[in-house]
Design a protein around this motif. Structure first.
Motif, PDB file in Angstrom:
ATOM      1  N   THR A1261      19.557  45.946 -20.146  1.00 39.59           N
ATOM      2  CA  THR A1261      18.273  46.807 -19.907  1.00 39.59           C
ATOM      3  C   THR A1261      17.157  46.348 -19.400  1.00 39.59           C
ATOM      4  OG1 THR A1261      17.607  46.574 -22.122  1.00 39.59           O
ATOM      5  CG2 THR A1261      18.588  48.533 -21.807  1.00 39.59           C
ATOM      6  N   GLY A1262      17.259  44.816 -19.336  1.00 38.65           N
ATOM      7  CA  GLY A1262      16.073  44.275 -18.261  1.00 38.65           C
ATOM      8  C   GLY A1262      14.798  43.945 -19.245  1.00 38.65           C
ATOM      9  N   MET A1263      14.979  43.752 -20.627  1.00 45.61           N
ATOM     10  CA  MET A1263      13.838  43.703 -21.607  1.00 45.61           C
ATOM     11  C   MET A1263      13.231  42.153 -21.319  1.00 45.61           C
ATOM     12  SD  MET A1263      13.363  46.510 -23.221  1.00 45.61           S
ATOM     13  CE  MET A1263      14.283  47.969 -23.614  1.00 45.61           C
ATOM     14  N   SER A1264      12.164  42.000 -21.988  1.00 38.31           N
ATOM     15  CA  SER A1264      11.259  40.800 -21.613  1.00 38.31           C
ATOM     16  C   SER A1264      12.262  39.468 -22.072  1.00 38.31           C
ATOM     17  CB  SER A1264      10.141  40.750 -22.366  1.00 38.31           C
ATOM     18  OG  SER A1264       9.544  39.558 -22.256  1.00 38.31           O
ATOM     19  N   ASN A1265      12.447  38.680 -21.026  1.00 40.42           N
ATOM     20  CA  ASN A1265      13.481  37.485 -21.306  1.00 40.42           C
ATOM     21  C   ASN A1265      12.444  36.225 -21.662  1.00 40.42           C
ATOM     22  OD1 ASN A1265      15.531  36.242 -21.264  1.00 40.42           O
ATOM     23  ND2 ASN A1265      15.798  35.745 -19.135  1.00 40.42           N
ATOM     24  N   THR A1266      11.867  36.352 -22.849  1.00 35.02           N
ATOM     25  CA  THR A1266      11.126  35.154 -23.586  1.00 35.02           C
ATOM     26  C   THR A1266      11.824  35.045 -24.857  1.00 35.02           C
ATOM     27  OG1 THR A1266       9.408  36.515 -24.605  1.00 35.02           O
ATOM     28  CG2 THR A1266       9.080  35.652 -22.410  1.00 35.02           C
ATOM     29  N   ALA A1267      11.681  33.982 -25.430  1.00 36.99           N
ATOM     30  CA  ALA A1267      12.379  33.690 -26.738  1.00 36.99           C
ATOM     31  C   ALA A1267      11.630  34.405 -27.698  1.00 36.99           C
ATOM     32  CB  ALA A1267      12.363  32.015 -27.245  1.00 36.99           C
ATOM     33  N   GLU A1268      10.293  34.386 -27.709  1.00 36.04           N
ATOM     34  CA  GLU A1268       9.612  35.351 -28.623  1.00 36.04           C
ATOM     35  C   GLU A1268       9.888  36.660 -28.853  1.00 36.04           C
ATOM     36  OE1 GLU A1268       5.171  36.533 -30.249  1.00 36.04           O
ATOM     37  OE2 GLU A1268       5.132  35.305 -28.319  1.00 36.04           O
ATOM     38  N   ALA A1269       9.764  37.177 -27.621  1.00 35.94           N
ATOM     39  CA  ALA A1269      10.081  38.515 -27.545  1.00 35.94           C
ATOM     40  C   ALA A1269      11.778  39.197 -28.046  1.00 35.94           C
ATOM     41  CB  ALA A1269      10.002  39.110 -26.228  1.00 35.94           C
ATOM     42  N   GLY A1270      12.836  38.117 -27.609  1.00 40.25           N
ATOM     43  CA  GLY A1270      13.987  38.328 -27.906  1.00 40.25           C
ATOM     44  C   GLY A1270      14.316  38.258 -29.432  1.00 40.25           C
ATOM     45  N   GLY A1271      13.454  37.126 -29.777  1.00 41.53           N
ATOM     46  CA  GLY A1271      13.921  36.647 -31.366  1.00 41.53           C
ATOM     47  C   GLY A1271      13.028  38.058 -32.116  1.00 41.53           C
ATOM     48  N   TYR A1272      11.939  38.488 -31.825  1.00 39.81           N
ATOM     49  CA  TYR A1272      11.416  39.686 -32.567  1.00 39.81           C
ATOM     50  C   TYR A1272      11.958  40.717 -32.543  1.00 39.81           C
ATOM     51  CZ  TYR A1272       7.870  43.041 -33.658  1.00 39.81           C
ATOM     52  OH  TYR A1272       6.979  44.081 -34.481  1.00 39.81           O
ATOM     53  N   PHE A1273      12.709  41.046 -31.298  1.00 37.03           N
ATOM     54  CA  PHE A1273      13.630  42.294 -31.215  1.00 37.03           C
ATOM     55  C   PHE A1273      14.573  42.208 -32.201  1.00 37.03           C
ATOM     56  CE2 PHE A1273      17.380  44.451 -29.574  1.00 37.03           C
ATOM     57  CZ  PHE A1273      16.968  45.709 -29.138  1.00 37.03           C
ATOM     58  N   TYR A1274      15.416  41.019 -32.294  1.00 34.40           N
ATOM     59  CA  TYR A1274      16.280  40.525 -33.079  1.00 34.40           C
ATOM     60  C   TYR A1274      16.053  40.824 -34.512  1.00 34.40           C
ATOM     61  CZ  TYR A1274      20.393  38.455 -35.777  1.00 34.40           C
ATOM     62  OH  TYR A1274      21.238  37.994 -36.376  1.00 34.40           O
ATOM     63  N   ILE A1275      15.096  40.341 -35.180  1.00 40.90           N
ATOM     64  CA  ILE A1275      14.746  40.374 -36.594  1.00 40.90           C
ATOM     65  C   ILE A1275      14.254  41.781 -36.836  1.00 40.90           C
ATOM     66  CG2 ILE A1275      14.101  37.892 -36.764  1.00 40.90           C
ATOM     67  CD1 ILE A1275      11.448  38.631 -36.685  1.00 40.90           C
ATOM     68  N   MET A1276      13.775  42.645 -35.903  1.00 46.04           N
ATOM     69  CA  MET A1276      13.233  43.748 -35.973  1.00 46.04           C
ATOM     70  C   MET A1276      14.569  44.858 -36.016  1.00 46.04           C
ATOM     71  SD  MET A1276      10.514  45.195 -36.446  1.00 46.04           S
ATOM     72  CE  MET A1276       8.995  46.616 -36.255  1.00 46.04           C
ATOM     73  N   VAL A1277      15.660  44.625 -35.400  1.00 47.35           N
ATOM     74  CA  VAL A1277      16.828  45.284 -35.570  1.00 47.35           C
ATOM     75  C   VAL A1277      17.582  44.950 -36.837  1.00 47.35           C
ATOM     76  CG1 VAL A1277      19.053  45.766 -34.345  1.00 47.35           C
ATOM     77  CG2 VAL A1277      17.184  45.782 -33.061  1.00 47.35           C
ATOM     78  N   VAL A1278      17.453  43.730 -37.169  1.00 50.33           N
ATOM     79  CA  VAL A1278      17.972  43.314 -38.453  1.00 50.33           C
ATOM     80  C   VAL A1278      17.535  44.232 -39.801  1.00 50.33           C
ATOM     81  CG1 VAL A1278      18.408  41.631 -40.366  1.00 50.33           C
ATOM     82  CG2 VAL A1278      18.839  40.936 -37.603  1.00 50.33           C
ATOM     83  N   PHE A1279      16.325  44.212 -39.778  1.00 50.88           N
ATOM     84  CA  PHE A1279      16.012  45.021 -40.898  1.00 50.88           C
ATOM     85  C   PHE A1279      15.762  46.386 -40.619  1.00 50.88           C
ATOM     86  CE2 PHE A1279      14.439  40.716 -41.910  1.00 50.88           C
ATOM     87  CZ  PHE A1279      14.311  40.613 -43.352  1.00 50.88           C
ATOM     88  N   LEU A1280      16.032  47.076 -39.710  1.00 49.79           N
ATOM     89  CA  LEU A1280      16.074  48.331 -39.375  1.00 49.79           C
ATOM     90  C   LEU A1280      17.504  48.758 -39.808  1.00 49.79           C
ATOM     91  CD1 LEU A1280      15.289  51.144 -37.827  1.00 49.79           C
ATOM     92  CD2 LEU A1280      16.903  50.394 -36.263  1.00 49.79           C
TER      93      LEU A1280
END
Length: 1454
Positions: A1261-1280
């Motif tokens: 989808t072309g989301m923000s390609n930074t480590a912080e943004a990707g990491g935040y997305f991952y942990i947010m999806v984990v807890f969702l």
């Protein structure tokens, strides 16, 4: 070794009469009041005391005709009123009179025998099937794809080995053998159920008709009655039978007999014949719904098969769960029906009595697929005795015959020990050389010639043509026309829906609540530019919610599949008729649903207030709902697995919602996936709804946010433009049709054609596809259970020597029982049990007294429905409903918290965790229930001992599985496991509910002998038993006998050869018991057990006044006086510590999850496909203003993924809860370790799922390609995902039934989506909701967190398509003209600030992502980590609520 027994291959009429004379003994021996004596014998006697002269007289009486008129006058009303007297009913006379009337009417009779020659049947070998795991499942899937190209060789095992035999019309054939001998396989092959076998060689002929022709044209004329009872639990017995009869009402009936008369006549016959007259208005029930008793449900299954009027009937252990008297009555009924109606009857029974055995004509004895004997029943015993075997005096003939191949059981005549055959193949060789074999082959040849000469097949075809109703095709197997099938199914469907009031109220309550909340959220939408998008959101929500509600139909649809599979075999109706009836019955409920939603939401939202627009909205929603019902049911039609169906439906649903045209307009769709838009019924429905709403409306552009620029000084419409698409510079409004065309490419004239027409076409298409899928896709498992083993642990075929060694080891086990140090005395005094029913209370137990002392093995007996299981449930403290009264004492003290732990209760329902193996299950029980001081090695050793004792070595490493899904151990093996699970716990007191039901004689003997050893070692045992042979009954020393109404008829010693018990009944006016009779059958018949039992006196009153009852009361009074009412000793509820409980429970649950690939790998696939479809839909989004909006909708799609996970987690939890409740009731472990383990076991999978979603969605989808943004997305999806799974658990824990949870899901998910602030920003919400609902919605924090994470550093660069264009005033550049607007805080920027007239200004609505989300949604990047913390809090909250619900609902309703 040959034998000289000779049978006349062609018996004379006199011999036939002599052979059949025994069938005409009265169904239950009639004993006149006050007379002492008996006609007939009780149970296991070789003699037959029927008076032949009486039988001849009876035949003369049968000449009297029972006309339709007299039938109507005497009987038709009685059954309806529930007053038909069973003792006035004579089945023999009834059938003869009906048969005579049919002959007079000129009806052709259906006579058809069956023969099989050189029959070889093979199945899949044990090593071919291993237990699937999450990793092995995808490999297996790839292998199955490869097998489409090259057919792999599957290892096979022999089940039946070269069998030849026959069963003539008018004859009864009994098949005897131990489990695994091949009895069920032979029955299934005769029944033409061939799907579950890999190879069937040889010839099977139905009166000259081959199996393929028979299956296509006459399927319902050979019926197989399986061991398990499959019925709709909420129907009554009458409704169940009436439905079957409506589909089997023949075209050729008696003169002047209507369809209604026919149904009543057969219902009257079955009710009386099977003793169901008083139960007709009782719900059938099951493990979760209170209804008929187990025995009554079995009788209903028998009655349902009899409604089919099939020519050939196969009965597989159909007396399982019936008491001895009822079993005998059933077989007598079969005998009469076989004789009078010339049916062909084939049956296999475990533990058949002599009385049952003697009613059959021919017998097959099987062992390991070999035929040991095939011939007349009366010659079987002499045949084996002549061979050198010895039958002890008290042993029944069937037990003697099934024990022949077991060295532990068989006995020899002196001098024959070495000469008799040892193994099954030797027996078959001996039989093939015998005179009986030659005689049978001659009879077979004669019979073949007879049905060829008599044109039996042609006569049968003629009879079938007559039987078909007028408009039913003669080419198909269905008796009723398609219309009549649908009519009968409609009536049944109405009863099914109307009875499920809990689901009905919750469904319509949900719709009412949801529509009111939706309307209040979108309350009185303004006719402005900002209101237009909310208007689209409100209509999109109407479509989404009605689709979600339709998804609940999938659960109801799948729950009826086992019954559908049975009815398919009976040829009651076409599966397509089943679907058509469901679809028709949907119509009134869908109208009610859409009416509720429309009335509550349409006017409050402020949609277009004209009658035409309202009714267009209504009819569109109705057809959307109907087509989505069909859409979801297609997945239920192509697979019977709920997980597979939900996962398929969930994935397709995400694609359907994404391509409706709301979240991403058609113009923005990528060309590789926009075909989904054109193939989407919801897209057409949504488009028609939006056109219906907006066409002809004008949307004002006045007010902030509706035009650019706005504010002081910007009043001239010549120099400003509407922000709403479709606006024209200089106009302060936008026409609805202009907006539709420019923004969405919707043409206003397309609402009815093609859009509305396409929705209807989809409804018709889904209906046709579903009906065809039901008709032609067979998703059943073939009716056979496949064993799955741990890789490398499948048993190998044993040599003769290895088999002998195994048998010798078994003989030693039972002799090695250790005594227990302290004997246990258990007593109960004046136990009463009442349950609430509509209109009052029903007393099920009435003043029951009893005592079980160390060394006592007490039999609890009585007719079906007398309250045996109820009493055990009460004594074992398993009842959770109703009121229990009485004094129950254990070892001189009131019951304490450790009572359930120190007692073992083998329940009637064999409920086990299906994912583990037999050995794993037994070890789990031993580890948790034996004292912690016992070492693990000792526990393991004891488990191995029990495995050998119960002859489970071959299945020790087999997965338990579930019978209804076609995998796992058999019904009979489950019963042994149930007993083993209790024995390995070494309980101090043992309750067993029908431990021998469904077992063969030898297995029953082994178990009862073992229980006797336990009793001798000091264990007190109370055991219900239904059909004990004299030998089994002889192991018991005490008897508690119950009669209907839950009253005691006898309690006390049985005595040597049952003399004490028999003397009691004889001395109180009971009939004399013949010396050779089975005492167990004698007492059951004396007290009036059986389907139409009559007792000489009220034996409960006799008992109440007896000296034995007084002595028992005195003893119990002494115990009560000395009992400690408030004991203070330490009573440990659980044997193991909480940590040990947690370790064992968690490890087992982790193993169960690992072995659930359909659940876990299915979820993985679902998430990956969802991520990919959304990733490619929103492919490489840029930084334009429309791309920002699409990024939010891409994140919104993860909600639907969460919705799927919520739905999938529920049936998994409900299944696990079933096993938990059984184990918790026996105090294996506490509720807390189980509840915590249920959540913890999900966590590793969730990390994998979230990672998969990230890989497939984030970068596509072309989301923000930074480590912080990707990491935040991952942990947010984990807890969702963790939050979603636990939310599913919470809803499931609060619901008892899957249908209830399925109705709650749409409400919860819709509310979460509605108030997250995306479809309706917080600023636009009504104050009431904005104040609290918005702030407690986890999706709000989730989507805000992800949105600010993605957009906080984004600089917006608008494309030309995104720009709003207007003309600046003369003499001003665009920058100068817009300066005041930006100084007031207006968002966005001008792309050409130096442009002047005639060039237009290009305005981009936002400068940055941060400006966008703060302006529109009021979100803030500062809340990013707060939101993450809150999602964790919501997950923890769900977990705590879930644990609270687990505790609250830890006991099932009983």
């Amino acid at each position: 070794m040959s034998d000289n027994i000779h049978t006349n291959p062609s018996p004379t009429d006199t011999e036939k009469y002599e052979a059949h004379r025994r069938s005409y003994v009265n169904s239950v021996d009639t004993i006149t009041e006050g007379a002492v004596g008996v006609r007939g014998s009780y149970g296991e006697t070789e003699v037959n005391t029927v008076n032949i002269e009486d039988a001849i007289d009876q035949y003369e009486d049968l000449k009297r005709e029972l006309t339709t008129l007299s039938y109507k006058a005497s009987n038709s009303g009685k059954l309806e009123e529930g007053t038909a007297k069973s003792d006035a009913f004579d089945l023999d006379e009834f059938l003869h009179s009906v048969s005579s009337s049919a002959d007079k009417a000129g009806h052709t009779k259906k006579h058809l025998g069956v023969i099989w020659k050189n029959l070889i049947v093979k199945g899949v070998a044990a090593e071919a099937n291993t237990i699937p795991t999450v990793t092995s499942f995808p490999l297996g899937f790839l292998r199955s794809l490869a097998s489409l190209v090259t057919k792999p060789k599957v290892p096979e095992r022999d089940i039946l080995r070269n069998l030849t035999g026959f069963c003539k019309d008018g004859e009864m054939l009994l098949i005897l053998g131990r489990p695994g001998a091949g009895c069920t396989t032979l029955l299934k092959v005769i029944s033409n159920l061939r799907k579950s076998y890999t190879t069937i060689e040889g010839q099977v002929s139905y009166g000259g008709i081959d199996p393929v022709t028979f299956s296509n044209h006459y399927r319902g004329q050979v019926c197989y009655n399986e061991e398990e009872d499959q019925h709709y639990p909420t129907l009554t017995a009458r409704q169940t039978l009436q439905f079957a009869l409506r589909t089997k009402t023949p075209g050729s009936r008696l003169p002047d007999e209507t369809r209604h008369d026919f149904v009543d006549r057969v219902l009257y016959m079955l009710g009386n014949m099977l003793g169901l007259t008083k139960q007709m208005e009782t719900m059938v029930g099951n493990a979760f719904v209170r209804g008929l008793s187990g025995g009554e449900r079995k009788r209903l299954s028998i009655a349902e098969q009899m409604t089919t009027a099939s020519t050939i009937n196969c009965w597989d252990c159909s007396t399982r769960g019936l008491d001895a008297a009822s079993a005998l009555d059933f077989v007598r009924s079969l005998r009469i029906m076989t004789d009078v109606l010339h049916k062909t009857t084939v049956a296999t029974f475990y533990q058949a009595s002599n009385s049952v055995f003697n009613l059959f004509d021919k017998l097959i004895v099987l062992d390991d697929g070999y035929c040991l004997y095939f011939g007349p029943v009366e010659h079987a015993k002499p045949y084996f005795e002549k061979m050198g075997f010895f039958c002890p005096p008290r042993k029944s003939t069937p037990d003697f015959l099934t024990g022949i191949c077991n060295p532990l059981e068989r006995e020899f005549q002196p001098g024959y020990e070495k000469s008799v055959p040892q193994f099954a193949h030797e027996f078959q060789t001996h039989y093939l050389a015998s005179e009986i074999y030659r005689s049978m082959m001659t009879e077979l040849k004669d019979y073949e010639n007879k049905f060829t000469n008599d044109s039996q097949a042609q006569v049968f075809k003629q009879a079938m043509n007559e039987e078909h109703q007028k408009r039913a095709s003669n080419k198909g197997p269905f008796i009723a026309s398609f219309y009549q099938q649908v009519h009968a199914l409609l009536i049944r469907q109405y009863h099914l829906i109307i009875k499920d009031q809990e689901a009905l109220f919750s469904r319509y309550g949900t719709i009412l609540i949801q529509s009111l909340i939706t309307a209040s959220c979108f309350f009185k939408l303004p006719l402005s530019g900002t209101g237009s998008f909310s208007r689209g959101g409100a209509l999109f929500f109407a479509v989404v919610f009605n689709s979600f509600i339709a998804q609940s139909e999938l659960v109801r649809f799948l729950m009826g599949r086992p019954v559908l599979d049975k009815h398919k075999q009976y040829a009651l109706y076409r599966p397509s008729a089943f679907y058509i009836a469901q679809m028709i019955m949907d119509i009134p409920y869908a109208i009610l649903q859409v009416t509720l939603y429309s009335l509550c939401s349409y006017f409050m939202i402020g949609l277009n207030l004209t009658a035409g627009k309202f009714f267009t909205f209504f009819i569109l929603l109705f057809f959307i709902n109907m087509s989505m019902n069909g859409f979801f049911r297609i997945f239920g039609a192509i697979t019977r697995s709920f997980f597979v169906a939900t996962q398929l439906a969930g994935f397709v649903l995400i694609a359907v919602f994404t391509y409706v045209g709301y979240t991403i307009p058609y113009l923005k769709m990528h060309p590789w996936l926009y075909w989904l838009y054109w193939a989407n019924p919801l897209a057409y429905g949504y488009k028609a709804l939006l056109i219906n709403e907006m066409n002809g409306q004008e949307y004002t552009c006045e007010g902030p946010g509706n035009a650019v620029p706005y504010g002081p000084g910007y009043d001239n419409w010549d120099y400003k433009v509407c922000t709403m698409a479709g606006g024209v510079p200089g106009q302060n409004f936008v026409k609805g049709e202009a907006y539709l065309l420019q923004a969405l490419t919707y043409r206003s004239w397309e609402a009815w054609a093609p859009d509305f027409i396409v929705v209807i076409v989809y409804f018709i298409l889904f209906t046709v596809l579903c009906a065809l899928a039901m008709e032609y896709i067979d998703s059943s498992g073939g009716g056979n259970t496949t064993k799955l083993y741990i890789p490398g642990k499948a048993p190998k075929p044993r040599t003769d020597e290895e088999e002998n060694e195994r048998r010798k080891r078994l003989a030693k086990i039972a002799d090695e029982m250790d005594g227990i140090s302290t004997g246990t005395t258990f007593s109960w005094q004046n136990v009463n049990y009442t349950v609430p029913i509509p209109g009052g209370n029903l007393q099920l137990l009435d003043g029951i007294n009893g005592i079980v002392k160390p060394g006592h093995l007490t039999a609890l007996m009585g007719s079906s429905g007398a309250g045996k299981t109820t009493l055990l449930d009460v004594l074992a403290r398993r009842k959770t409903t109703g009121v229990v009264e009485g004094n129950i004492v254990l070892n001189g003290e009131a019951l304490m918290d450790d009572f359930e732990r120190i007692t073992g209760y083998c329940e009637q329902m064999d409920i086990h965790q299906p994912a583990v193996t037999v050995r794993e299950a037994l070890r789990f029980s031993a580890y948790l229930r034996q004292d912690e001081s016992v070492s693990k090695a000792e526990k393991d050793e004891y488990v191995e001992k029990i495995i050998q004792l119960l002859e489970m070595e071959d299945i020790a490493d087999a997965q338990i599985g579930m019978v209804e899904f076609g995998s796992g151990i058999s019904v009979e093996e489950r019963k042994r496991l149930t007993i083993g699970m209790e024995l390995v716990g070494k309980p101090q007191l043992l309750f067993l509910d029908e431990p021998t039901s469904g077992l063969d004689a030898q297995s029953s003997y082994n178990i009862i002998r073992f229980i006797r050893k336990l009793a001798d070692a000091g264990w007190p045992v109370l055991c219900t038993i239904h059909q004990p042979s004299a030998i089994l009954f002889g192991h018991f020393d005490h008897l508690l006998l119950l009669v209907r109404g839950g009253k005691t008829a006898y309690y006390g010693e049985i005595g040597c050869d049952a003399h004490t018990m028999i003397d009691y009944f004889q001395s109180n006016g009971g009939p004399i018991c013949p010396p050779a009779a089975n005492p167990a059958e004698y007492i059951l018949e004396v007290v009036g057990a059986g389907t139409a039992g009559k007792a000489t006196r009220d034996w409960s009153e006799v008992w109440a006044g007896s000296k034995e009852a007084k002595a028992l009361e005195n003893e119990l009074a002494d115990i009560a006086r000395s009992a400690n009412k408030n004991p203070t000793r330490e009573a440990r509820t659980y044997a193991a510590s909480h940590w040990t409980q947690f370790k064992l429970v968690h490890n087992r649950m982790a193993l169960a999850y690992w072995r659930s690939p359909d659940y876990n790998f299915g979820r993985f696939l679902n998430i990956v496909l969802t991520a990919l479809i959304n990733g490619f839909t929103y492919w490489k989004l840029g930084s334009s203003s429309s791309d920002m909006q699409n990024k939010l909708f891409a994140l919104f799609s993860t909600f639907i993924m969460a919705m799927t996970l919520v739905i999938l987690s529920q049936p998994k939890f409900m299944t696990e809860r079933l096993f938990f409740r059984r184990e918790y009731a026996s105090r294996y472990y506490s509720w807390l370790p189980w509840g915590v383990s249920t959540v913890l076991v999900e966590i590793p999978y969730v990390f994998v799922f979230a990672a998969s979603f990230l890989f497939c969605f984030y970068w596509t989808t072309g989301m923000s390609n930074t480590a912080e943004a990707g990491g935040y997305f991952y942990i947010m999806v984990v807890f969702l995902v963790l939050w979603a799974v636990t939310l599913g658990f919470v809803i499931a824990a609060a619901s008892e039934l899957p249908t209830m949870a399925a109705v709650i899901n749409p409400l919860v998910m819709s509310l979460l989506i509605l108030f997250c602030g995306l479809m309706q920003p917080e600023s636009a919400m009504p104050t009431f909701w904005r104040r609290w609902m918005y702030w407690i919605d986890p999706f709000h924090y989730y989507v805000e967190g992800l949105a600010v994470n993605e957009l906080e550093h984004l600089t917006v660069v608008c494309t030309d398509d995104n720009l709003l264009k207007f003309t600046p005033p003369p003499g001003q550049t665009c920058g100068q003209y817009m300066a005041n607007y930006f100084s007031y805080g207006g968002p966005g920027y001008i792309v050409n600030p130096d442009a002047v007239q005639p060039e237009q200004c290009g305005y981009c609505t936002y400068n940055s992502g941060a400006e966008y989300y703060s302006t529109v949604y009021g979100w803030d990047a500062a809340n990013k980590w707060r939101n993450f913390g809150l999602i964790i809090c919501f997950f923890v909250f769900n977990t705590l609520v879930f644990l609270g619900l687990v505790y609250w609902k830890r006991k099932g309703k009983r």
